[in-house]
Design a protein around this motif. Structure first.
Motif, PDB file in Angstrom:
ATOM      1  N   VAL A   1      59.320  96.309  90.846  1.00  0.00           N
ATOM      2  CA  VAL A   1      59.308  96.470  89.387  1.00  0.00           C
ATOM      3  C   VAL A   1      57.907  96.154  88.880  1.00  0.00           C
ATOM      4  O   VAL A   1      57.342  95.102  89.200  1.00  0.00           O
ATOM      5  N   GLN A   2      57.368  97.060  88.089  1.00  0.00           N
ATOM      6  CA  GLN A   2      56.071  96.807  87.448  1.00  0.00           C
ATOM      7  C   GLN A   2      56.303  96.586  85.957  1.00  0.00           C
ATOM      8  O   GLN A   2      57.082  97.300  85.337  1.00  0.00           O
ATOM      9  N   LEU A   3      55.635  95.586  85.425  1.00  0.00           N
ATOM     10  CA  LEU A   3      55.774  95.244  84.016  1.00  0.00           C
ATOM     11  C   LEU A   3      54.436  95.427  83.312  1.00  0.00           C
ATOM     12  O   LEU A   3      53.390  95.010  83.832  1.00  0.00           O
ATOM     13  N   GLN A   4      54.480  96.025  82.139  1.00  0.00           N
ATOM     14  CA  GLN A   4      53.278  96.270  81.351  1.00  0.00           C
ATOM     15  C   GLN A   4      53.472  95.686  79.970  1.00  0.00           C
ATOM     16  O   GLN A   4      54.274  96.195  79.185  1.00  0.00           O
ATOM     17  N   ALA A   5      52.748  94.594  79.682  1.00  0.00           N
ATOM     18  CA  ALA A   5      52.853  93.955  78.377  1.00  0.00           C
ATOM     19  C   ALA A   5      51.837  94.546  77.412  1.00  0.00           C
ATOM     20  O   ALA A   5      50.733  94.922  77.807  1.00  0.00           O
ATOM     21  N   SER A   6      52.211  94.596  76.155  1.00  0.00           N
ATOM     22  CA  SER A   6      51.311  95.102  75.122  1.00  0.00           C
ATOM     23  C   SER A   6      51.686  94.497  73.786  1.00  0.00           C
ATOM     24  O   SER A   6      52.731  93.853  73.650  1.00  0.00           O
ATOM     25  N   GLY A   7      50.831  94.708  72.794  1.00  0.00           N
ATOM     26  CA  GLY A   7      51.144  94.275  71.436  1.00  0.00           C
ATOM     27  C   GLY A   7      50.363  93.072  70.957  1.00  0.00           C
ATOM     28  O   GLY A   7      50.492  92.679  69.791  1.00  0.00           O
ATOM     29  N   GLY A   8      49.579  92.469  71.831  1.00  0.00           N
ATOM     30  CA  GLY A   8      48.792  91.325  71.392  1.00  0.00           C
ATOM     31  C   GLY A   8      47.685  91.744  70.449  1.00  0.00           C
ATOM     32  O   GLY A   8      47.410  92.924  70.257  1.00  0.00           O
ATOM     33  N   GLY A   9      47.048  90.757  69.855  1.00  0.00           N
ATOM     34  CA  GLY A   9      45.957  91.049  68.937  1.00  0.00           C
ATOM     35  C   GLY A   9      45.573  89.831  68.132  1.00  0.00           C
ATOM     36  O   GLY A   9      46.007  88.712  68.429  1.00  0.00           O
ATOM     37  N   LEU A  10      44.766  90.066  67.125  1.00  0.00           N
ATOM     38  CA  LEU A  10      44.296  89.006  66.239  1.00  0.00           C
ATOM     39  C   LEU A  10      45.093  89.058  64.942  1.00  0.00           C
ATOM     40  O   LEU A  10      45.223  90.122  64.329  1.00  0.00           O
ATOM     41  N   VAL A  11      45.617  87.920  64.541  1.00  0.00           N
ATOM     42  CA  VAL A  11      46.422  87.852  63.329  1.00  0.00           C
ATOM     43  C   VAL A  11      46.130  86.536  62.623  1.00  0.00           C
ATOM     44  O   VAL A  11      45.787  85.540  63.277  1.00  0.00           O
ATOM     45  N   GLN A  12      46.252  86.545  61.321  1.00  0.00           N
ATOM     46  CA  GLN A  12      46.063  85.309  60.571  1.00  0.00           C
ATOM     47  C   GLN A  12      47.307  84.434  60.665  1.00  0.00           C
ATOM     48  O   GLN A  12      48.420  84.934  60.874  1.00  0.00           O
ATOM     49  N   ALA A  13      47.111  83.153  60.484  1.00  0.00           N
ATOM     50  CA  ALA A  13      48.234  82.219  60.464  1.00  0.00           C
ATOM     51  C   ALA A  13      49.251  82.672  59.422  1.00  0.00           C
ATOM     52  O   ALA A  13      48.888  83.085  58.309  1.00  0.00           O
ATOM     53  N   GLY A  14      50.524  82.607  59.795  1.00  0.00           N
ATOM     54  CA  GLY A  14      51.588  83.072  58.928  1.00  0.00           C
ATOM     55  C   GLY A  14      51.963  84.518  59.158  1.00  0.00           C
ATOM     56  O   GLY A  14      52.986  84.990  58.633  1.00  0.00           O
ATOM     57  N   GLY A  15      51.174  85.220  59.928  1.00  0.00           N
ATOM     58  CA  GLY A  15      51.432  86.630  60.195  1.00  0.00           C
ATOM     59  C   GLY A  15      52.424  86.843  61.322  1.00  0.00           C
ATOM     60  O   GLY A  15      52.994  85.897  61.862  1.00  0.00           O
ATOM     61  N   SER A  16      52.606  88.111  61.663  1.00  0.00           N
ATOM     62  CA  SER A  16      53.603  88.497  62.661  1.00  0.00           C
ATOM     63  C   SER A  16      53.008  89.473  63.663  1.00  0.00           C
ATOM     64  O   SER A  16      52.067  90.218  63.353  1.00  0.00           O
ATOM     65  N   LEU A  17      53.554  89.456  64.853  1.00  0.00           N
ATOM     66  CA  LEU A  17      53.237  90.423  65.897  1.00  0.00           C
ATOM     67  C   LEU A  17      54.508  90.680  66.695  1.00  0.00           C
ATOM     68  O   LEU A  17      55.373  89.804  66.796  1.00  0.00           O
ATOM     69  N   ARG A  18      54.588  91.877  67.274  1.00  0.00           N
ATOM     70  CA  ARG A  18      55.673  92.160  68.203  1.00  0.00           C
ATOM     71  C   ARG A  18      55.085  92.548  69.542  1.00  0.00           C
ATOM     72  O   ARG A  18      54.337  93.529  69.642  1.00  0.00           O
ATOM     73  N   LEU A  19      55.443  91.790  70.554  1.00  0.00           N
ATOM     74  CA  LEU A  19      55.017  92.101  71.905  1.00  0.00           C
ATOM     75  C   LEU A  19      56.082  92.970  72.577  1.00  0.00           C
ATOM     76  O   LEU A  19      57.277  92.806  72.330  1.00  0.00           O
ATOM     77  N   SER A  20      55.615  93.862  73.408  1.00  0.00           N
ATOM     78  CA  SER A  20      56.512  94.710  74.185  1.00  0.00           C
ATOM     79  C   SER A  20      56.186  94.559  75.665  1.00  0.00           C
ATOM     80  O   SER A  20      55.039  94.269  76.031  1.00  0.00           O
ATOM     81  N   CYS A  21      57.175  94.780  76.481  1.00  0.00           N
ATOM     82  CA  CYS A  21      56.988  94.728  77.933  1.00  0.00           C
ATOM     83  C   CYS A  21      57.811  95.856  78.534  1.00  0.00           C
ATOM     84  O   CYS A  21      59.037  95.797  78.528  1.00  0.00           O
TER      85      CYS A  21
END
Length: 121
Positions: A1-21
């Motif tokens: 099984v190969q896993l590929q993570a994505s969705g990281g980045g720079l965000v200000q405190a209080g913000g949101s991000l969604r990571l995918s794998c």
């Protein structure tokens, strides 16, 4: 099984991000899957894992702010992160086990390459 993570980045405190794998070469069904994170000089920390819709786990520091989910037909794992804090800054890794059992703890048999999340204050 190969896993590929994505969705990281720079965000200000209080913000949101969604990571995918995204998984390839094998399905995520019937596996425990989850997320770890690591900052320089510290050990990799398990922060969340999911076995089924009713079987979710979070480390205390992210409870109420992060939500893990999985889409088995798409072989994809997600981590919705809200109300991010500077201390959430880390490289985030997704991982999958060969089985769904986590009574001895969640450990990864397969790992993604990591995606960097940076939270500015």
């Amino acid at each position: 099984v190969q896993l590929q993570a994505s969705g990281g980045g720079l965000v200000q405190a209080g913000g949101s991000l969604r990571l995918s794998c995204a998984a390839s070469g094998g399905a995520l069904d019937y596996r425990a899957v989850g997320w770890f994170r690591q900052t320089p000089g510290k050990e990799r920390e398990g922060i969340s894992c999911i076995v089924s819709l009713d079987d979710l786990y979070y480390v205390d520091s992210v409870k109420g702010r992060f939500a893990i989910s999985r889409d088995n037909p798409k072989s994809t794992l997600y981590l919705q992160m809200t109300n991010l804090k500077p201390e959430d800054t880390a490289v985030y890794y997704c991982a999958a086990q060969n089985h769904p059992y986590i009574s001895d703890g969640f450990t990864g048999d397969y790992w993604g390459q990591g995606t960097l999340v940076t939270v500015s204050s």
